[in-house]
Scaffold this active site. Structure first.
Site, short mmCIF file in Angstrom:
data_model
loop_
_atom_site.label_atom_id
_atom_site.label_comp_id
_atom_site.label_asym_id
_atom_site.label_seq_id
_atom_site.Cartn_x
_atom_site.Cartn_y
_atom_site.Cartn_z
N LYS A 150 -13.61 -0.32 24.72
CA LYS A 150 -13.19 -1.73 25.11
C LYS A 150 -13.40 -2.03 26.44
O LYS A 150 -13.49 -3.16 27.15
CB LYS A 150 -11.80 -2.10 24.71
CG LYS A 150 -11.63 -1.92 23.29
CD LYS A 150 -9.99 -2.22 22.88
CE LYS A 150 -9.63 -1.88 21.36
NZ LYS A 150 -10.04 -3.10 20.45
N LYS B 76 -8.50 -15.79 19.52
CA LYS B 76 -7.19 -16.58 19.67
C LYS B 76 -7.35 -16.94 21.28
O LYS B 76 -6.77 -18.33 21.48
CB LYS B 76 -6.16 -15.46 19.64
CG LYS B 76 -5.70 -14.90 18.42
CD LYS B 76 -4.95 -13.86 18.05
CE LYS B 76 -4.86 -12.95 16.91
NZ LYS B 76 -4.44 -11.73 17.08
C1 NBG Z 1 -9.82 -2.94 14.08
C2 NBG Z 1 -10.87 -3.11 14.82
C3 NBG Z 1 -11.09 -4.44 15.41
C4 NBG Z 1 -10.84 -5.61 14.39
C5 NBG Z 1 -9.66 -5.35 13.52
C6 NBG Z 1 -9.31 -6.21 12.36
C7 NBG Z 1 -9.02 -0.80 13.15
C8 NBG Z 1 -9.26 0.34 12.59
N1 NBG Z 1 -9.98 -1.86 13.46
O1 NBG Z 1 -12.52 -4.72 16.06
O2 NBG Z 1 -11.21 -2.21 15.98
O3 NBG Z 1 -10.66 -6.76 14.95
O4 NBG Z 1 -9.64 -4.00 12.86
O5 NBG Z 1 -10.47 -6.24 11.48
O6 NBG Z 1 -7.91 -0.87 13.55
#
Ligand code: NBG
Length: 834
Positions: free
Chosen positions: A567, A673
């Site tokens: 990130k 958001k």
């Molecule tokens: C997470 C991703 C995000 C995504 C969310 C909801 C896990 C395994 N994955 O990018 O990293 O927005 O899931 O889909 O937590």
């Protein structure tokens, strides 16, 4: 048969609870006394909160019961959402909004000398999830209820959720989450429902009296699963669904033999061991492998949920109708054991033949993938798997045998493909590949953003997408505008309603109607006033709770999400370090006053993530001590990012940092958001950023960086971060400053491991993209200086967010995957759609 009264002499539906402030006040005092044995004068704020919560809960019961009855009595297919995580956020304010009784409640509290906002503020949220995945599950529950779709979310009632984060001496410190300690008034325990969950032991195979081979699992130990239900109200509808969270309990309170033998403590052991299963949520550490308790949790959730589904349907129909009754969605692979457990229940318990059972299983299940990161793709070592789940091991192996036969038929002689696709990874220690199991065992697989779904088909599940192309689809994530606009940002909500009227919160595409107002100077001014007020509100909270002073006239540059190298919070921090250096050097021409707000938890065992937090706090301290720099820059690490704090931060953001290495962030939902609340995004072409930029338009989105394909190509060619440093002496100097203690004079080598990792491998291309990122940030600064242009962009962002409502996502799932429809719930007195 238990004796049933023919009638109670009254119908609960006829018991109307007053919604006026006088009735609410009366019932509040009553709850305080009869539920909590407290009276004014000795009651604490928590007592007041609980009493009010009970008053509100009473008022939503009609909706809940009526919905349950409608669904049970009809012939509907229901959605069963299986998720190991839910981040529901605080409930009181949300339920008041959905019941439409905030004003009378506020009045009632005021008449009693209490402040509703303080009581809302007092509530602790159940943090039963790690981040985006858990919050997505909660947004989906909200939309399912709002769209009148029959649905139950099944999950685990962790006694301790995600840890609370404190910052001490600049470091993250984890504190045990105690969400149940003040009492959680929203849930109702369903006595009378319990399911037996087995672990370990052995299997027996015999032929039954009809000559059919039958397997029997004789577990070594069993625990009980008991349900706690929390209502989920729809918005502007009479419908209410619920979340059913399972807690593990000992099957026998005491092991009597041991007790009689005088081993009192030994006797209690089994009880403690059983209850451990739902004690604590696993933080998503770098590497979740090998944790027996986690596998126990996963099986516990799956079997409780599926046994419960079967229990319910058998009251009305027969087991063969299971796939017509339920559309079961696997939220990631955590509940992927549903494949083997459904097979076990169908074949072993209900005597269905394998082929029919397999068809029923596949028709019932579908799977959402949420990550491509290799370390997050679940596998379970076969020895652990088989010692805990011996019967499921046989079932996996049988599924695999049949599946590989199919592969062989389709691709004769392709041994490589067989080993790539096998449900069992045979390289090194054998392990079960949960993503493969979920893909083979269901009828649909989806990624969570267009790019992510494409990469899923092209990389991680490529062979599967080739073999079963019709199974693969995309459903881009969405978030609920009820919580993330209406509840979080009342100022923006009433401004929008002022110009486009009611109804947009359940029809978010209508936000487009505000776009023309971007040209209206007085609207822009009001829009800016809302943003400023939100920034002031955040500033007051930061000052009051953390003693942190921020200046709302600065640009609020926000990055809040779990801390992870992919990130790239450290890319953000390198930009800050670069700005700081320029200020020290007197190059201030295009520096605009900015406050960087960074928030997010690091997994307790993820050392690099913790060091990144330390770097943020160190840079923050250094700048705060520098009278010149602090005029232009502030870095604030906001502790304990959770839903409640997120609701304060999003509305105050000017700039949203979505800067992951392209191809790594499956979707992101914070990006949505923040944009909904009028932040402009600086971001890469990753996850849902791609679609956000398409919706908003390139002018109002600050794009930088490589595409996912370019990232792959760069890594493939052998990326050398040292080459970047050789070409960019300014960047090299900044790294040097960090390495030699500019931000940590007491401990100059504190950040050496972080710098070393960037110089030596930089797996997420931080250095490679530093220059393009910084250049893009200069554009941000220039745009910020043109207030009107910035505000236009901000309005354009809000106007374009319709697609990113979780209502749209749920409609996509309902149409493409679940084949479920809206079921109107009768609401006497009409609290239907507005
Ligand atoms: C997470 C991703 C995000 C995504 C969310 C909801 C896990 C395994 N994955 O990018 O990293 O927005 O899931 O889909 O937590």
């Amino acid at each position: 048969m238990t004796k049933q009264p023919r009638a109670y002499g009254m119908n609960p539906d006829d018991i109307a609870l007053g919604l006026d402030s006088a009735s609410i006040r009366h019932d509040f005092v009553e709850k305080l006394f009869f539920e909590l044995a407290k009276f004014p004068g000795v009651a604490t704020r928590n007592d007041h909160y609980l009493a009010l919560a009970y008053v509100v809960r009473d008022r939503l019961l009609h909706r809940w019961v009526r919905s349950a009855r409608t669904f049970f009595e009809g012939e509907h297919r229901a959605v069963i959402y299986l998720s190991a995580e839910y981040l529901m956020g605080p409930q009181l304010g949300h339920n008041l909004m959905n019941l439409g009784i905030e004003q009378p409640v506020r009045d009632a509290m005021e008449e009693l000398g209490l402040d509703l906002d303080e009581l809302i503020e007092h509530e602790e949220e159940p943090g039963l999830g790690n981040g985006g995945l858990g919050r997505l599950a909660a947004c989906f529950m909200d939309s399912l209820a709002t769209l009148d779709m029959p649905a139950v979310g099944h999950g685990i009632r962790y006694e301790f959720g995600i840890f609370d984060q404190e910052i001490r001496d600049g470091w993250q410190v984890e504190k045990t989450d105690m969400w149940l300690r003040p009492g959680f008034p929203w849930e109702i325990r369903r006595y009378g429902i319990e399911h037996v969950v087995g672990f370990g032991g052995r299997t027996e195979h015999a032929v039954d009296d009809k000559g059919i081979p039958r397997a029997r699992w004789i577990p070594e130990r069993v625990v009980k699963g008991v349900p706690f239900d929390t209502p989920v109200l729809g918005y502007a509808t009479g419908n209410a669904n619920f979340l059913r969270l399972w807690r593990a309990e000992a099957d026998q309170e005491f092991n009597l033999d041991a007790f009689q033998a005088g081993e009192y403590f030994g006797a209690v052991d089994a009880k403690i061991r059983s209850e451990n299963i739902t004690k604590i949520l696993y933080p998503n550490d770098e590497n979740p492998a090998g944790k027996q308790l986690r596998l126990e949790q996963q099986y516990f959730l799956v079997t409780c949920a599926l046994q419960d589904c079967i229990r319910l349907m058998l009251q009305k129909t027969t087991i063969d109708e299971f796939p017509d009754k339920y559309a079961i969605q696997l939220n990631d692979t955590h509940p992927a054991l549903a494949v083997t457990e459904l097979m076990r229940l169908f074949v072993d318990v209900h005597g269905i033949d394998w082929d029919t059972a397999w068809d029923m299983t596949q028709r019932s299940l579908s799977y959402t993938n949420h990550t491509l990161m290799p370390e997050a793709l679940e596998t379970w070592a076969l020895p652990l798997f088989s010692s805990l789940l011996p019967r499921h091991t046989e079932i996996v192996l049988e599924i695999n045998r049949r599946f590989l036969d199919e592969v062989r038929k389709r691709y004769p002689g392709d041994e490589g493909r067989l080993s790539r696709m096998s449900l069992i990874d045979e390289g090194g220690e054998k392990s079960v590949r949960m993503a493969h199991l979920a893909t083979v065992g269901g009828h649909a697989v989806n990624g969570v953003a267009a790019l992510h779904s494409r990469l899923l088909r092209e990389t991680v599940l490529r062979d599967f997408a080739e073999m079963y192309p019709e199974r693969f689809t995309n459903v881009t994530n969405g978030v609920t505008p009820r919580r993330f606009i209406a509840l979080s940002n009342p100022g923006l909500t009433s401004l929008i309603t002022d110009v486009i009227g009611n109804g947009w919160l359940t029809d978010l595409e209508r936000l487009h109607e505000i776009a023309p107002f971007a040209e209206d100077a007085s609207f822009r001014q009001r829009f800016r006033q809302v943003k400023t007020a939100n920034k002031e509100r955040l500033a007051r909270w930061l000052a009051a709770t953390h003693g942190i002073g921020v200046d709302p006239s600065m640009l609020f540059d926000v990055q809040c999400k779990r801390i992870h190298e992919y990130k790239r919070q450290h890319l953000n921090l390198l930009h800050v370090a670069w700005l700081y250096d320029r200020i020290l050097r007197g190059e201030r021409d295009d520096v605009v006053p900015r406050t960087f707000l960074i928030a997010g938890k690091a997994a307790p065992a993820y050392r690099m993530a913790k060091l990144i937090i330390r770097l943020a706090t160190a840079i923050g301290e250094t700048i705060a001590r520098d009278p010149l720099a602090r005029e232009f820059l502030r870095v604030v690490f906001v502790p304990d990012f959770n839903v409640k704090n997120a609701q304060r931060i999003y509305p105050a953001a000017d700039l949203s940092e979505q800067i992951s290495t392209a191809g790594k962030e499956a979707s992101g939902t914070g990006n949505m958001k923040l944009a909904m609340n009028g932040a402009l995004t600086i971001g890469t072409l990753d996850g849902a950023n791609v679609e956000i930029r398409d919706a908003v338009g390139p002018e109002d989105f600050f794009l930088f960086g490589m595409t996912a394909d370019e990232v792959t190509e760069t890594t493939r060619r052998g990326y050398d971060p040292r080459g970047v440093l050789a070409r960019d002496p300014e960047l090299a100097a900044i790294l040097d400053q960090i390495r030699t203690g500019r931000f940590s004079p007491q401990q100059p080598d504190l950040f050496a491991p972080l710098v070393r990792s960037l110089e030596e491998s930089d797996p997420f291309l931080v250095l490679a993209e530093f220059r393009t990122y910084v250049d893009c940030q200069r554009q941000v600064a220039r745009r910020w200086n043109d207030t009107d242009s910035w505000t236009r962009g901000s309005i354009q962002n809000v106007a374009s967010m319709g697609r990113f409502s979780s209502d749209r996502a749920i409609r996509d799932y309902a149409r493409e995957i679940w084949k479920v429809e809206r079921v109107a719930v009768e609401t006497p007195g009409g609290s239907g759609r507005s």
